[in-house]
Design an enzyme around this catalytic site. Structure first.
Site, PDB file in Angstrom:
ATOM      1  N   ASP A   1       0.866  -1.315   0.202  1.00  0.00           N
ATOM      2  CA  ASP A   1       0.165   0.023   0.150  1.00  0.00           C
ATOM      3  C   ASP A   1       0.953   1.456  -0.076  1.00  0.00           C
ATOM      4  O   ASP A   1       2.183   1.006   0.099  1.00  0.00           O
ATOM      5  CB  ASP A   1      -0.896  -0.041   1.181  1.00  0.00           C
ATOM      6  CG  ASP A   1      -2.379   0.947   0.995  1.00  0.00           C
ATOM      7  OD1 ASP A   1      -2.250   1.640  -0.070  1.00  0.00           O
ATOM      8  OD2 ASP A   1      -3.360   0.563   1.706  1.00  0.00           O
TER       9      ASP A   1
HETATM   10  C1  BGC Z   1      -5.054   3.216   0.244  1.00  0.00           C
HETATM   11  C2  BGC Z   1      -5.251   2.190  -0.478  1.00  0.00           C
HETATM   12  C3  BGC Z   1      -5.198   2.764  -2.040  1.00  0.00           C
HETATM   13  C4  BGC Z   1      -3.953   3.307  -2.176  1.00  0.00           C
HETATM   14  C5  BGC Z   1      -3.970   3.948  -3.518  1.00  0.00           C
HETATM   15  C6  BGC Z   1      -3.929   3.938   0.060  1.00  0.00           C
HETATM   16  O1  BGC Z   1      -3.686   5.052   1.086  1.00  0.00           O
HETATM   17  O2  BGC Z   1      -4.753   2.397   1.595  1.00  0.00           O
HETATM   18  O3  BGC Z   1      -6.588   1.518  -0.389  1.00  0.00           O
HETATM   19  O4  BGC Z   1      -5.589   1.696  -3.024  1.00  0.00           O
HETATM   20  O5  BGC Z   1      -3.903   4.478  -1.489  1.00  0.00           O
HETATM   21  O6  BGC Z   1      -4.520   5.104  -3.939  1.00  0.00           O
END
Ligand code: BGC
Length: 767
Positions: free
Chosen positions: A293
């Site tokens: 993530d």
């Molecule tokens: C979130 C994810 C997301 C990613 C990309 C992160 O902050 O936890 O769920 O897919 O950002 O936007």
């Protein structure tokens, strides 16, 4: 075009042409592997590290670091092969331009992954995932993901960071909105349906995109519902509750998976060798890509788990995180880590193999512009058909929580005065809900617009009453005046879009600002009130429940919100949604979920027990233990009678089956759909078992007066669970089976499972 690219492209085109002419399924697998190996053998260490570097584009950010990606620097990185893909960008023309840069101007011409958080629709916005889940309608949910895939794929996107498979039992956690609720079985089925919707039958179909099930794992169990917080839990709890939806998503074919922000039992998820290498790879045999993530790898230093960036990179790669989202640590540190021998090259190569494999499977090497087609984009975006699907899904997501004296449905033709009151009454933007960066603020149909359109004979007025959060009551008087002139009031209250989703935990899950006071002021007029409560979580609605005759849960319903709500208010659609989460009576009950354990001092809510009996029970002094609105709950304009629960046997043999049947009759005036739910309880186990567990459900249509005998089959596999010694199987003994319209109002019967058996952990996720 750089010279080096031409031969590769030729080889790729010729290769795929040959492959096409003598195609056999098993060949295709080998050919992809061969193509991956050929390309890998040509790559430098730096190019390999570049293939593991995933960065956000320059349109919008979904995390803390604002990338200094002035286009030039960004483009240069693509040319140098320092970027495997870009996410949260869109547009056929724009993504096509970036693909061109990658394939024509980088040394190896490797196309880009174009990722995005396509969470609930794209430009056509569907209800937030929690809202969709209230439909318990797997076909409609799959269709919603299919429409999102079609629209976003036409706009250049080939990978979505969805679905979210996190079981969420604490309404304080803002990301509850992005998932399918509190029950592992329901979350599993819905997550799998979403994967199928996004991916269809083939990743290289230009109308499908790769799914990324997230966040691995136990992110939903963050302590106190505070986002990113610590998780500490037993392995059997992890396996019984939090892992099944991930397994279901992978069984449904999810091409990728995303690690979580939380630590799990002292180890950040992104470096969790046990869950990634042992469970994901060895036990489940997952061959796809593991994506970190946002900045997760870097955050391991904050966790106090890695000494510095290089150490974080080493830990993450060795543990099984293939792709680095937004930390740029793999890019900067991996070449040196490999050269110095700290990280064996095989870890790097394996991760790169999986990236290339995905790019091949997406068809990007055969046609890098497959997903960037301006004509299809125009045709797909917000097409009539897509909006119709969003409307249908929004209708199915609405849950009727209360309807005293059948205040609803209203007559569409009656000459009546309707006052729409509340901060969400004439609001478009918040209808899109959390995680809808692609949906435009001016597009959704507001409640006011929908009501005006449907209520042909009515005079419809609007008063805002108050803002969503502010504590000003300056607009109360105008709202009270509007109510006084009306025959009926529709109050649109609840949360804004940004009150849900990432970083949107709330310590108090009641109505924000002065909204409850506004409801009280309108209630004092004595006018009948219909409350539309929009939220991305279970809210505390105790006062409303005690005082307001009619309440609907309207989540964030997306592009067609106003039309869907109006179709329900005026009886064109009979609400059929059922809650995927328990609504609390008080915030202090959280986490709250129906499938809890019994404890040694269970409290059944009987206040007439003698004092000493009551005091030493697992309970609160001030509120009952139970939910205000339980899991699975939702009313209809019609009524259903459940009777005649029967079991085919009261002894279930290890290889046997148990038929459960119940008669359900539509005893009201309207046709409707009802979700008939079956739960079981394993009375004694080698570890204690939940008081109820959803095992099956069916959503069926009933005409007025119609009676159906609804049949379910229970097999021993449905009763298996992970035990303290980490074996998976069933245990003999007595069980209860419950059937009803929700997890509370059930009829029950008993049976005995005759002999224990160990059951292979496939996916017991079949409805
Ligand atoms: C979130 C994810 C997301 C990613 C990309 C992160 O902050 O936890 O769920 O897919 O950002 O936007």
């Amino acid at each position: 075009m750089r010279k080096t690219f031409i031969p590769i492209l030729l080889v790729v085109i010729l290769g795929s042409a040959m492959l096409f002419s003598s195609f056999k399924p098993e060949d295709k697998k080998d050919k992809t592997e061969q193509r991956v190996e050929d390309l890998l053998s040509k790559m430098t260490l730096e190019e390999k590290a570049g293939q593991l570097n995933f960065v956000v584009g320059d349109l919008f950010n979904t995390g803390p670091t604002v990338r200094t990606s002035e286009s030039d620097k960004f483009n240069e990185a693509i040319r140098k092969g320092e970027i495997t893909g870009i996410f949260n960008i869109h547009g056929a023309a724009y993504t096509g331009k970036l693909q061109k840069l990658a394939v024509e101007e980088s040394r190896l011409g490797i196309p880009l992954l174009i990722g995005a958080d396509v969470i609930h629709g794209f430009k056509t916005v569907f209800p937030i995932p929690l809202g969709e889940s209230a439909s318990w309608d797997l076909a409609a949910i799959e269709k919603s993901a299919r429409v999102a895939a079609k629209e976003s794929a036409a706009s250049g996107i080939n990978l979505t960071f969805a679905p979210m498979a996190d079981v969420a039992r604490d309404a304080r956690w803002g990301r509850t909105a992005e998932g399918a609720g509190e029950d592992p079985y329901l979350v599993s089925l819905i997550t799998a349906a979403r994967v199928k919707g996004f991916q269809g039958n083939s990743l290289s179909d230009p109308q499908t995109i790769a799914a990324c099930v997230k966040h691995f794992v136990a992110y939903g169990a963050a302590e106190a519902g505070r986002d990113y917080n610590t998780v500490d839990m037993s392995e059997y709890e992890l396996r019984n509750t939090y892992l099944p939806p991930f397994k279901a998503a992978l069984d449904a074919g999810s091409a990728t998976i995303m690690t979580a922000f939380n630590e799990l039992n002292g180890v950040p998820a992104t470096a969790h060798t046990k869950v990634m290498r042992q469970i994901l790879r060895d036990e489940w045999g997952f061959k796809g890509l593991v994506i970190s993530d946002w900045q997760n790898i870097w955050e391991m230093t904050s966790h106090g788990y890695a000494q510095n960036n290089a150490h974080a990179g080493e830990l993450a790669l060795k543990a099984g995180t293939d792709l680095d989202m937004m930390a740029e640590i793999y890019l900067k540190e991996l070449p040196q880590l490999v050269k110095s021998g700290k990280v064996e090259q095989k870890y790097l190569d394996d991760a790169v193999r999986r990236v290339l494999w995905l790019k091949f499977k997406l068809g990007l090497f055969d046609n890098p512009y497959l997903y960037s087609n301006t004509k299809t984009e125009k045709k797909q975006i917000r097409s009539k058909e897509n909006l119709q699907a969003a409307f249908d899904m929004a209708q199915r997501s609405i849950v009727l929580l209360k309807n005293e004296n059948n205040l609803l449905p209203l007559s569409a033709s009656a000459k009546q005065k309707i006052a729409v009151i509340g901060p969400l009454g004439n609001n478009k933007e918040d209808m899109n809900g959390t995680w809808s960066f692609f949906g435009e603020a001016q597009h959704p149909v507001s409640f006011l617009e929908g009501i005006k359109k449907y209520a042909k004979g009515a005079e419809v007025t609007y008063a805002e009453g108050c803002e969503l959060y502010s504590d000003s009551k300056a607009k109360f008087d105008a709202a009270v005046a509007a109510a006084n002139k009306a025959d009926v009031v529709v109050m649109a209250i609840g949360e804004s879009a940004v009150m849900n989703g990432e970083g949107a935990s709330r310590a108090d899950v009641s109505l924000p600002g002065v909204q409850l006071e506004l409801v009280k002021a309108i209630h004092a007029t004595g006018k009948p009130i219909i409350a539309l409560v929009s939220s991305g979580r279970a809210l505390e609605l105790t006062w409303l429940d005690e005082n307001i005759p009619t309440i609907l849960a309207t989540w964030s319903l997306g592009s067609e919100a106003g039309n869907a709500v109006a179709s329900v208010l005026f009886g064109e659609y009979n609400p059929s949604g059922k809650l995927p989460v328990s609504f609390p009576r008080a915030v202090g009950q959280l986490p709250l979920y129906y499938n809890h354990k019994n404890t040694g001092r269970a409290y059944d809510g009987n206040h007439s027990e003698p004092g000493s009996e009551r005091v030493y029970k697992s309970r609160y002094r001030d509120v009952p233990n139970t939910a205000l609105y339980p899991f699975g709950y939702g009313l209809s304009y019609t009524t259903y009678k459940y009777d005649n629960l029967k079991l085919s046997t009261d002894k279930l043999a290890p290889a046997g089956q148990l038929q459960v049947s119940i008669d359900v009759t539509n005893t009201g005036k309207y046709a409707g759909e009802e979700v008939v739910q079956l739960y079981t309880r394993d009375l004694v186990g080698s570890i204690t078992r939940p008081v109820k567990e959803l095992k099956k459900f069916q959503k069926l249509t009933f005409m007025p007066g119609e009676r159906k005998t609804v049949k379910f089959t229970i097999s021993p596999e449905d009763l298996a669970f992970w035990r303290a010694d980490l074996t998976y199987g069933t245990e003999p003994g007595d069980f209860k089976v419950f059937v009803g319209p929700n997890s509370r109002d059930v009829q029950e019967a008993s049976f005995t499972l005759l002999k224990d058996g160990s059951v292979k952990y496939e996916s017991s996720i079949k409805n």
